[in-house]
Write an enzyme that holds these catalytic residues in place. Structure first.
Site, PDB file in Angstrom:
ATOM      1  N   GLU A 292       0.880  -1.172   0.000  1.00  0.00           N
ATOM      2  CA  GLU A 292       0.000   0.000   0.000  1.00  0.00           C
ATOM      3  C   GLU A 292       0.908   1.209   0.000  1.00  0.00           C
ATOM      4  O   GLU A 292       1.773   1.343   0.871  1.00  0.00           O
ATOM      5  CB  GLU A 292      -0.918  -0.008   1.223  1.00  0.00           C
ATOM      6  CG  GLU A 292      -1.931  -1.151   1.198  1.00  0.00           C
ATOM      7  CD  GLU A 292      -2.780  -1.185  -0.057  1.00  0.00           C
ATOM      8  OE1 GLU A 292      -3.046  -0.122  -0.648  1.00  0.00           O
ATOM      9  OE2 GLU A 292      -3.161  -2.299  -0.493  1.00  0.00           O
ATOM     10  N   CYS A 326      -1.827   8.765   4.419  1.00  0.00           N
ATOM     11  CA  CYS A 326      -1.832   8.439   2.996  1.00  0.00           C
ATOM     12  C   CYS A 326      -3.168   8.846   2.380  1.00  0.00           C
ATOM     13  O   CYS A 326      -3.255   9.107   1.193  1.00  0.00           O
ATOM     14  CB  CYS A 326      -1.600   6.949   2.812  1.00  0.00           C
ATOM     15  SG  CYS A 326      -2.554   5.990   3.965  1.00  0.00           S
TER      16      CYS A 326
HETATM   17  P1  NAD Z   1       8.968   5.444   3.065  1.00  0.00           P
HETATM   18  O1  NAD Z   1       8.731   4.847   1.732  1.00  0.00           O
HETATM   19  O2  NAD Z   1      10.015   6.469   3.202  1.00  0.00           O
HETATM   20  O3  NAD Z   1       9.326   4.296   4.126  1.00  0.00           O
HETATM   21  C1  NAD Z   1       8.501   3.159   4.276  1.00  0.00           C
HETATM   22  C2  NAD Z   1       9.369   2.004   4.732  1.00  0.00           C
HETATM   23  O4  NAD Z   1      10.248   1.662   3.661  1.00  0.00           O
HETATM   24  C3  NAD Z   1      10.267   2.355   5.929  1.00  0.00           C
HETATM   25  O5  NAD Z   1      10.369   1.236   6.781  1.00  0.00           O
HETATM   26  C4  NAD Z   1      11.577   2.653   5.257  1.00  0.00           C
HETATM   27  O6  NAD Z   1      12.692   2.493   6.089  1.00  0.00           O
HETATM   28  C5  NAD Z   1      11.570   1.635   4.145  1.00  0.00           C
HETATM   29  N1  NAD Z   1      12.501   1.951   3.058  1.00  0.00           N
HETATM   30  C6  NAD Z   1      12.945   3.150   2.654  1.00  0.00           C
HETATM   31  N2  NAD Z   1      13.812   2.996   1.629  1.00  0.00           N
HETATM   32  C7  NAD Z   1      13.890   1.673   1.384  1.00  0.00           C
HETATM   33  C8  NAD Z   1      14.601   0.870   0.459  1.00  0.00           C
HETATM   34  N3  NAD Z   1      15.418   1.412  -0.442  1.00  0.00           N
HETATM   35  N4  NAD Z   1      14.429  -0.465   0.509  1.00  0.00           N
HETATM   36  C9  NAD Z   1      13.594  -1.015   1.395  1.00  0.00           C
HETATM   37  N5  NAD Z   1      12.907  -0.320   2.318  1.00  0.00           N
HETATM   38  C10 NAD Z   1      13.047   1.001   2.296  1.00  0.00           C
HETATM   39  O7  NAD Z   1       7.552   5.995   3.573  1.00  0.00           O
HETATM   40  P2  NAD Z   1       7.219   6.778   4.918  1.00  0.00           P
HETATM   41  O8  NAD Z   1       7.733   8.171   4.785  1.00  0.00           O
HETATM   42  O9  NAD Z   1       7.563   5.991   6.119  1.00  0.00           O
HETATM   43  O10 NAD Z   1       5.625   6.794   4.830  1.00  0.00           O
HETATM   44  C11 NAD Z   1       4.941   7.679   4.012  1.00  0.00           C
HETATM   45  C12 NAD Z   1       4.507   7.035   2.711  1.00  0.00           C
HETATM   46  O11 NAD Z   1       3.740   5.879   2.988  1.00  0.00           O
HETATM   47  C13 NAD Z   1       3.607   7.928   1.887  1.00  0.00           C
HETATM   48  O12 NAD Z   1       3.936   7.802   0.531  1.00  0.00           O
HETATM   49  C14 NAD Z   1       2.224   7.390   2.167  1.00  0.00           C
HETATM   50  O13 NAD Z   1       1.277   7.678   1.176  1.00  0.00           O
HETATM   51  C15 NAD Z   1       2.494   5.944   2.303  1.00  0.00           C
HETATM   52  N6  NAD Z   1       1.479   5.268   3.087  1.00  0.00           N
HETATM   53  C16 NAD Z   1       0.523   4.567   2.408  1.00  0.00           C
HETATM   54  C17 NAD Z   1      -0.481   3.933   3.108  1.00  0.00           C
HETATM   55  C18 NAD Z   1      -1.543   3.149   2.381  1.00  0.00           C
HETATM   56  O14 NAD Z   1      -2.280   2.414   3.018  1.00  0.00           O
HETATM   57  N7  NAD Z   1      -1.645   3.285   1.068  1.00  0.00           N
HETATM   58  C19 NAD Z   1      -0.525   4.017   4.496  1.00  0.00           C
HETATM   59  C20 NAD Z   1       0.473   4.737   5.158  1.00  0.00           C
HETATM   60  C21 NAD Z   1       1.472   5.358   4.435  1.00  0.00           C
END
Ligand code: NAD
Length: 542
Positions: A292, A326
């Protein structure tokens, strides 16, 4: 134990008010102050071991970024490998444990959060993710409890789905856990999501390596404490933090990698998906990919809409938790005939907001999560101030001297493709485009075609024909679509959540559909009296 066990009926956890003078308000403030004035050390959790590598980072509240509340230890490659091997070892017993025992653990976890851990998980979420008490309560307490209780019910519903059997045979399906381990990667913005992604896979009998966001490690520790107290056996969920790329690469190189349960940004998810594709020959089984991701969520108001209702939806849907949901509304389409009235009502709301630390309950707005987010938001606001296509009509100031504070900002643009109408900013910035009243149909097309995302969206109208048209034309524009309501605040068991297009695989967290991704059904056909002659009657002579 023998029997077909009935699950206690899941009900949504009631949201406490934290009104002045309430016991819950006193308790959470005491807990906040106690945690805020301590410094804890957060280890990695590998099986029964609390691992401390000595390579640490600090946890600082976004609203007071020089103040330290914890340190946490970063994993190296050896630790990540240990986490995988520990999970695979735990799988031998966990995958064989009767389902009702698994159910019991997660139901107990829900009760612990509802009771003795309520104040603590709220306070941790307020401190390190800068949520107001209301935002913390609906997320870290109520939504997480709902995920746990409802998923147990959905698990039983899945196990109950069995095929028909004709005379002389018996068909049945065993819902096996995946053959390998699941990788859970969770975002900063919801404590509930962070608990649910590893727990939902584990509930179905899988073992998990969980990587929380660096910005959510503090409340993740409370979740680990809850799961341990609830009796989750060691090694079922192993927790690592550190260099996300290294952790992910180490995991994706393993043949036993059986699935990823991800929530976060679109680009990270797409990179992981590509990597899995590149390594597809490595794996013992096709990995389940559930993600998501981002959104550019909309509100569109018809000329018949009630101005105050639209304004309140913008205020709550756009600015609560500083727009870091989100599902937060960030692009709004208003009819010219109502736009002045709606904009002035939203401006009035914004003028009444108080901003500051979540420990002061009068604050509706607190800080954004980190400096990179602050700097990004500030640059978009600066460009809007300088643009001849945009006008900042409310907010627009920012200050990171103590915390990462961005004023809730309202932009009005004359260009429906202006950058803040199309890019996910993930902050308290809402952009409005005003359309001519007679361009309703064209504006629905514009809403549908403007964004690569399709997460949430809302339509406001008193005209049923207009609503019906919006429902039809925006069919693919949102996975969660709201009629005369704000596009945020999905409740488990009522509005299963997820989006399509670039917003994710739409496997609907908090639904049986999601849990089905964590099992691999095995059909068993038993024939009571097997055939003993290969010949069919048609083979006989005339
Ligand atoms: P992010 O993508 O920065 O991080 C999410 C996770 O991915 C973290 O654990 C992070 O450490 C990890 N990550 C980062 N780079 C990575 C890589 N290269 N390889 C593997 N893992 C990696 O997101 P965030 O800032 O924590 O959250 C915000 C984002 O999440 C927004 O885009 C939001 O829309 C989305 N979100 C979506 C939903 C949904 O249900 N659609 C819900 C909550 C948040």
């Amino acid at each position: 134990m023998k029997g077909f066990f009935k699950i206690p009926k899941a009900v949504n956890e009631p949201v406490k008010s934290y009104a002045t003078g309430s016991p819950e308000r006193k308790e959470v403030l005491e807990q906040y102050n106690q945690l805020f004035h301590s410094v804890i050390d957060i280890p990695l959790y590998i099986g029964a071991d609390e691992v401390r590598t000595g390579n640490t980072r600090k946890v600082t509240p976004p609203h007071d970024h020089k103040h330290v509340v914890a340190t946490y230890h970063l994993a190296d490659e050896t630790i990540v490998t240990k986490a995988i091997e520990t999970a695979l070892e735990a799988r031998k017993k966990w995958s064989k444990l009767p389902w009702q025992e698994r159910a019991s653990i997660f139901l107990k976890a829900a009760e612990l959060i509802a009771g003795s851990y309520r104040a603590k998980i709220n306070a941790a979420t307020m401190i390190a993710q800068s949520k107001t008490i209301h935002q913390a309560e609906i997320d870290s307490v109520c939504e997480l409890i709902d995920f746990l209780r409802f998923n147990v019910q959905y698990m039983a519903d899945i196990y109950n789905q069995q095929p028909e059997s004709s005379a002389g045979i018996w068909n049945y399906v065993s819902y096996r856990p995946l053959e390998g381990f699941v990788y859970a990667v969770t975002p900063f913005n919801f404590t509930a999501i962070s608990g649910n992604l590893p727990a939902s896979a584990a509930m179905m009998g899988n073992v998990v390596v969980w990587k929380p966001s660096d910005k959510q490690v503090y409340s993740a520790k409370v979740i680990v404490d809850v799961f341990k107290e609830a009796g989750l056996p060691d090694g079922v969920i192993n927790v690592v933090y550190g260099n996300a790329k290294m952790i992910t690469d180490t995991i994706l190189n393993r043949p036993e990698f059986a699935g990823i349960h991800f929530t976060g940004s679109t680009s990270v998810f797409q990179d992981i998906w590509r990597e899995i594709g590149n390594k597809i020959h490595t794996y013992n089984t096709y990995p389940r990919i559930v993600g998501e991701t981002g959104g550019k969520d909309f509100i569109i108001a018809h000329p018949s809409a009630h101005a105050q209702q639209v304004a309140t939806a913008i205020t709550r849907g756009g600015f609560e938790y500083q727009g870091q949901k989100c599902s937060a509304a960030s692009r709004v389409y208003l009819p010219k005939s109502k736009s002045d009235e709606i904009i002035s009502l939203v401006k009035k709301d914004i003028a009444s907001f108080k901003m500051g630390a979540p420990s002061n309950f009068e604050n509706f707005i607190t800080a954004v999560i980190h400096e990179a987010s602050f700097d990004k938001l500030a640059s978009y606001i600066d460009r809007a101030k300088a643009s001849d296509q945009a006008q900042v009509v409310a907010g627009g100031k920012y200050d990171k001297s103590k915390g990462y504070f961005i004023e809730p900002t309202l932009i009005v643009t004359t260009n429906p493709q202006y950058e803040t109408m199309t890019t996910e900013l993930f902050g308290p910035v809402v952009t409005i485009y005003v359309y001519e009243d007679d361009k309703w149909t064209e504006t629905l097309d514009l809403v549908n075609n403007t964004s690569e995302y399709a997460l949430t969206g809302a339509v406001f109208s008193q005209d049923r024909y207009a609503l019906s048209q919006a429902i039809e034309k925006l069919e693919d524009a949102a996975g969660n679509f709201y009629i005369n309501d704000k596009p945020t605040g999905a409740v488990v068991g009522q509005q299963p959540f997820g989006g399509a297009r670039a917003s994710g695989t739409n496997d609907k967290a908090g639904s049986a559909q999601n849990l089905l991704r964590w099992v691999s059904p095995r059909l068993i056909k038993e024939t009571f009296v097997p055939a003993e002659n290969y010949r069919y009657p048609f083979l006989d002579k005339e």
